[in-house]
Design a protein around this motif. Structure first.
Motif, PDB file in Angstrom:
ATOM      1  N   PHE A   4      28.138  45.915  12.976  1.00 26.15           N
ATOM      2  CA  PHE A   4      28.853  47.107  13.414  1.00 26.15           C
ATOM      3  C   PHE A   4      29.833  47.606  12.372  1.00 26.15           C
ATOM      4  O   PHE A   4      30.306  48.726  12.470  1.00 26.15           O
ATOM      5  CB  PHE A   4      29.562  46.817  14.739  1.00 26.15           C
ATOM      6  CG  PHE A   4      28.592  46.458  15.826  1.00 26.15           C
ATOM      7  CD1 PHE A   4      27.773  47.419  16.375  1.00 26.15           C
ATOM      8  CD2 PHE A   4      28.464  45.150  16.259  1.00 26.15           C
ATOM      9  CE1 PHE A   4      26.856  47.092  17.358  1.00 26.15           C
ATOM     10  CE2 PHE A   4      27.552  44.818  17.239  1.00 26.15           C
ATOM     11  CZ  PHE A   4      26.750  45.792  17.794  1.00 26.15           C
ATOM     12  N   ARG A 292      21.628  53.535  17.346  1.00 23.01           N
ATOM     13  CA  ARG A 292      21.452  54.467  18.472  1.00 23.01           C
ATOM     14  C   ARG A 292      22.668  54.381  19.399  1.00 23.01           C
ATOM     15  O   ARG A 292      22.613  53.837  20.486  1.00 23.01           O
ATOM     16  CB  ARG A 292      20.148  54.132  19.221  1.00 23.01           C
ATOM     17  CG  ARG A 292      19.887  54.996  20.457  1.00 23.01           C
ATOM     18  CD  ARG A 292      19.853  56.485  20.090  1.00 23.01           C
ATOM     19  NE  ARG A 292      19.560  57.328  21.241  1.00 23.01           N
ATOM     20  CZ  ARG A 292      20.481  57.991  21.937  1.00 23.01           C
ATOM     21  NH1 ARG A 292      21.757  57.898  21.620  1.00 23.01           N
ATOM     22  NH2 ARG A 292      20.127  58.748  22.953  1.00 23.01           N
ATOM     23  N   TYR A 293      23.792  54.885  18.890  1.00 27.59           N
ATOM     24  CA  TYR A 293      25.031  54.942  19.657  1.00 27.59           C
ATOM     25  C   TYR A 293      25.638  56.319  19.456  1.00 27.59           C
ATOM     26  O   TYR A 293      25.434  56.960  18.420  1.00 27.59           O
ATOM     27  CB  TYR A 293      26.025  53.869  19.189  1.00 27.59           C
ATOM     28  CG  TYR A 293      25.511  52.461  19.363  1.00 27.59           C
ATOM     29  CD1 TYR A 293      25.662  51.794  20.571  1.00 27.59           C
ATOM     30  CD2 TYR A 293      24.856  51.805  18.321  1.00 27.59           C
ATOM     31  CE1 TYR A 293      25.185  50.506  20.744  1.00 27.59           C
ATOM     32  CE2 TYR A 293      24.372  50.518  18.484  1.00 27.59           C
ATOM     33  CZ  TYR A 293      24.538  49.869  19.698  1.00 27.59           C
ATOM     34  OH  TYR A 293      24.051  48.606  19.868  1.00 27.59           O
ATOM     35  N   ASP A 294      26.406  56.785  20.442  1.00 18.15           N
ATOM     36  CA  ASP A 294      26.952  58.138  20.375  1.00 18.15           C
ATOM     37  C   ASP A 294      27.749  58.377  19.098  1.00 18.15           C
ATOM     38  O   ASP A 294      27.676  59.452  18.504  1.00 18.15           O
ATOM     39  CB  ASP A 294      27.850  58.405  21.591  1.00 18.15           C
ATOM     40  CG  ASP A 294      27.044  58.550  22.872  1.00 18.15           C
ATOM     41  OD1 ASP A 294      25.827  58.765  22.768  1.00 18.15           O
ATOM     42  OD2 ASP A 294      27.637  58.448  23.967  1.00 18.15           O
ATOM     43  N   GLU A 295      28.517  57.369  18.672  1.00 22.95           N
ATOM     44  CA  GLU A 295      29.394  57.565  17.524  1.00 22.95           C
ATOM     45  C   GLU A 295      28.621  57.768  16.223  1.00 22.95           C
ATOM     46  O   GLU A 295      29.142  58.350  15.275  1.00 22.95           O
ATOM     47  CB  GLU A 295      30.331  56.355  17.372  1.00 22.95           C
ATOM     48  CG  GLU A 295      31.321  56.168  18.511  1.00 22.95           C
ATOM     49  CD  GLU A 295      30.716  55.440  19.708  1.00 22.95           C
ATOM     50  OE1 GLU A 295      29.487  55.127  19.664  1.00 22.95           O
ATOM     51  OE2 GLU A 295      31.448  55.187  20.670  1.00 22.95           O
TER      52      GLU A 295
END
Length: 594
Positions: A4, A292-295
């Motif tokens: 991350f 695949r995350y909003d941010e």
């Protein structure tokens, strides 16, 4: 470095969808302007093309934006920043051959851009220029690219060069990072599988299968089950499906895959990865799925487009791309992606339902109805009948909607969610003027749903409108609000109930909250006007009533003649419901203060 920790680094490179600004490059100014003076004829044309592209960009019409920006750059070749904007837009639309050309131009203009190198390297791989692709990827500076993206892509470059050991050495760079363990073993398995090293491939695949801490992706399931069948282990292939996923689209896919496994013949089945391009596509898709995350959704979008370029038949990548587009409310673009999925695909039926749902979100009910009725000819399925009922109810064809909801109930197999059908059926009966039948179905939905807020709200609100069961109705609305205090319709119901009970001051906050959340809801604006009227805010009341008349009302509840009368004469009489004040005030004290 943790997986991350890469997010912020990647965001610097390719975040651009949120606005027309150039946040994808730290050193770039907010908006590149054409360098030619607009006063010259050539400058005017360049500036006009740039502005047209900017408007299209803001509207998320990325094909048109790209074409106008390319015209502007052709007229104004000194604008060295514009190529960076163009190549990103082209990648987002899957126009990778063109994107690579502008990415290279952007690099040649002195921009040390990591993602531009990836685009160029991807095109080189596609053209089987594997050594050149390796050289391009070697120019990457950003740690996220060097330690994660480059090794994945270079592994498949070395596959293209028929050097499996070097490919596996590249993948070894991922092994040291625990967050990439699954990706490492998946790709190491595929590389060994590609070169016929079945024993080594199985070792890597079974790390994913056997370690509970590692997530089995849908693609891993497809690849590994295919491997098991080809190596005479069909029982292991079928065992992979136990307890895997419960999403509707996954259920349909899994059923199709299981049927294919049962019918598969070991000696006739082909591997799923038959070329370096397809392996590169898997690498790009692994990158996209990781982000695949909003941010960091821009990252996922771009790498998914690259994955589809390397393997145009990659349906899972198309599903991810369409899902990203839907999250951006780009429903027409998502449907274009769905249209590229063939009827032979395991996901064809599921994506047709998603396509119909996108038509509904675009208020294109005619297209949704046509598609769903076409599907109903081939599939006798509860979901189709439910969706058809919803579309017809939205088109105020309630008798037809009731017919399809009843068919859906006959075919429905999920008892835990069957309440949704009885709820929809009750709503249709109510809107069709058949209240006795509606009340019966809504009460059934209430019981089956364990007092779900949607059912509580609808039944309670309807009773308040009718002036019946007022004490119970208010308690139901309070319970619904406490479950979903941010739902605009429920906040409106609570305010409207308080208004009808004579608590005018208390009602204002709830209906204002609803109007703020749903400013285009005509019924809420009408209610807000009524509440303002009895709070001596009469000019504001008339403003809200006028506002309600300007808006479309799909619910059929708005009484335009009544609003016209209110604009002329106001509201002459206060509401007069019969209720037990002690019961009502006890419920008021239970209202959540969120």
């Amino acid at each position: 470095m943790a997986k991350f920790a890469f997010f912020a680094l990647l965001l610097v490179s390719i975040a651009f969808f949120g606005s027309c600004s150039n946040s994808m490059h730290e050193s770039r100014s907010d908006v590149p302007q054409p360098s030619l003076q607009p006063q010259t004829p050539k400058g005017q044309k360049a500036y006009g093309s740039y502005l047209a592209g900017r408007v299209a960009h803001l509207r998320r019409d990325f094909n048109t934006a790209s074409d106008y920006y390319m015209k502007a750059l052709k007229l104004d070749p000194e604008n060295k920043e514009l190529a960076g904007k163009i190549y990103l837009l082209l990648v987002s639309k899957g126009r990778i051959d063109e994107a690579a050309r502008y990415a290279q131009q952007y690099i040649n203009d002195g921009n040390d851009d990591n993602f531009a190198y990836v685009v160029v390297a991807t095109k080189q791989m596609h053209e089987q220029q594997y050594q050149e692709s390796i050289k391009t990827l070697d120019k990457l500076k950003n740690p996220a690219y060097r330690e994660f993206i480059a090794p994945l892509l270079n592994a498949w470059n070395y596959v293209g060069l028929k050097q499996p050991d070097k490919a596996l050495q590249q993948l070894k760079k991922l092994e040291k990072e625990p967050g990439f363990k699954s990706i490492y073993h998946f790709h190491a398995g595929m590389v060994n599988d590609y070169f016929g090293r079945n024993r080594e491939a199985q070792k890597h695949y079974e790390v994913i299968v056997n370690e509970e801490s590692l997530e089995m992706s849908m693609r891993s399931l497809q690849i590994i089950s295919n491997f098991y069948i080809r190596t005479g282990q069909k029982d292991k292939a079928l065992a992979l499906f136990e307890g895997y996923g419960n999403e509707k689209i996954l259920t349909d896919m899994l059923q199709n895959i299981k049927e294919n496994i049962n019918n598969a013949q070991e000696k006739k089945l082909r591997p799923l990865i038959t070329s370096p391009d397809m392996g590169a596509s898997e690498a790009l898709f692994s990158i996209a799925a990781t982000f695949r995350y909003d941010e960091v959704i821009d990252v996922a979008h771009m790498f998914t487009s690259l994955a589809i370029y390397q393997n145009p038949d990659y349906d899972l990548a198309k599903l991810l791309l369409a899902d990203i587009l839907e999250s951006r409310e780009m429903y027409a673009d998502a449907n274009e992606v769905y249209e590229s999925i063939s009827k032979n695909s395991d996901v064809y039926y599921a994506v047709q339902l998603k396509k119909a749902n996108n038509f509904i979100k675009m208020n294109d009910y005619d297209s949704a109805e046509l598609l769903l009725k076409s599907l109903a000819l081939d599939y006798d399925n509860a979901q189709i009948y439910l969706d058809l009922g919803d579309v017809l109810r939205m088109k105020n064809r309630h008798e037809e909607a009731i017919k399809y909801y009843k068919q859906a109930i006959k075919h429905y197999k999920n008892d835990s969610n069957v309440w949704v059908l009885y709820y929809a059926l009750g709503v249709s009966f109510e809107q069709n003027g058949q209240w006795d039948q509606a009340e019966k179905e809504l009460k059934k939905a209430l019981k089956l749903s364990n007092n779900h807020y949607l059912v509580l709200n609808y039944l309670g609100y309807t009773w308040i409108k009718q002036g019946t069961n007022v004490n119970d109705a208010f308690a139901m609305i309070v319970s619904a609000y406490n479950q979903a205090p941010n739902d605009a319709n429920i906040s409106d119901s609570l305010g409207w109930a308080l208004y009808n009970l004579g608590y005018y001051g208390m009602a204002v906050g709830y209906i204002e909250k609803a109007a703020e959340a749903a400013p285009s809801n005509a019924v809420i604006s009408d209610h807000l006007g009524d509440v303002y009227w009895f709070n001596q805010r009469k000019n504001e009341a008339r403003f809200q009533w006028k506002h309600a008349l300007t808006m479309k009302d799909d619910s059929g509840e708005l009484n335009r003649k009544q609003i016209q009368a209110k604009l002329k004469d106001g509201i002459p009489n206060e509401p007069s419901l019969v209720y037990d004040k002690d019961i009502i005030e006890k419920q008021i004290r239970l209202i959540s203060r969120q």
